[in-house]
Write a protein that holds these residues in place. Structure first.
Motif: not given
Lengths: 139, 149
Positions: B81-85, B87, B92, B94, B112, B143, B145
């Protein structure tokens, strides 16, 4: 009694009793029978303990097996050769650790770890200790 | 009782003393960060030859590259996935690499702001995503998920 370096004393009393390297344990038993020999054994044990301590300290936060087993102190333990096997097995009886690469290296390629135990340090340790009990009289 | 501060840890990971952390388990060599990121606390994962006895997912190449580590996590259900936000439908992770691009570490997102990591043969900690950046582990490179069941 005149002084001999520990390594020479050790080799003087080695008594091979089988084809699989069990002489290491027998030699340590002989070595324990005189004061000089206790000194020899303790030297090896002290050296081993010191290297283990350095190894653990150096690699405490590493998850990379490659880093853990290429550590300088670990390689120095391997370089001690067959005579260090009893100390490794004794250490394994106290707590599992990453001794597998060293053991395979020292024993010339032995690998008693069952495929279903891969990665499970407790089970891997049990497999090695079972192997040791079958191949070494003093373990 | 787990220690609140750990001087050796903070010397190895200086960012932690700035961003904060919490030790969440006793030390054990029984599993490593790569396993812990995938929620496996029973095995030590690393791509080594079979004779060394370590676990690596079946069918995945045994090389220390980011591509191989991605494939290892794909084999247990993760996708890039393209971010560590955060969800709450996904978990997720890293993958960290050092300055040579070699994988060094895996971490898993808890909420968060918080991630969990097993630190080598030592303990688990909770930390921020930046807390482990530095010479020891490098920084997060990828990252991934996995849908929460």
């Amino acid at each position: 009694m005149f002084y001999l370096p520990p390594q020479i004393i050790l080799y003087e009393v080695q008594t091979p009793t089988s084809q699989d390297g069990a002489f290491v344990f027998n030699s340590l038993r002989y070595l324990r029978q005189t004061n000089e020999i206790v000194y020899t054994y303790q030297s090896l044990e002290n050296r081993f303990n010191s290297l283990v301590s350095t190894w653990k300290q150096d690699t405490e936060f590493s998850s990379s097996v490659s880093e853990i087993v290429s550590n300088k102190a670990y390689l120095q333990i391997i370089a001690l050769g067959e005579k260090v096997l009893p100390l490794i097995f004794k250490s394994m009886e106290q707590e599992p650790n990453h001794w597998f690469v060293a053991l395979t290296s020292i024993t010339g390629g032995v690998n008693p770890i069952k495929p279903e135990h891969r990665g499970n340090l407790s089970k891997m340790t049990e497999d090695w200790l079972d192997w040791a009990k079958k191949h070494y009289v003093a373990c | 009782m787990l220690p609140v501060r750990h001087p050796v840890l903070e010397s190895k990971f200086p960012q932690l003393s700035i961003t904060g952390y919490k030790i969440t388990s006793p030390s054990t060599p029984s599993y490593n960060c790569i396993a812990w990121a995938a929620k496996d606390d029973t095995r030590f994962w690393w791509p080594r030859d079979d004779e060394d006895g370590y676990y690596w997912p079946d069918g995945i190449e045994k090389k220390e590259t980011i591509e191989v580590f991605i494939e290892a996590y794909r084999s247990v259900g993760f996708d890039i996935c393209d971010n560590a936000d955060f969800d709450n439908h996904y978990e997720k992770i890293a993958i960290y690499v050092n300055s040579n691009g070699v994988p060094t570490h895996g971490a898993r997102m808890l909420d968060e702001k918080t991630w969990t990591s097993k630190l080598g043969q030592s303990f688990d900690i909770s930390h921020t995503i930046d807390g482990l950046n530095g010479d020891e582990y490098g920084s997060p490179k990828v990252f991934m998920r996995r849908k929460l069941v």
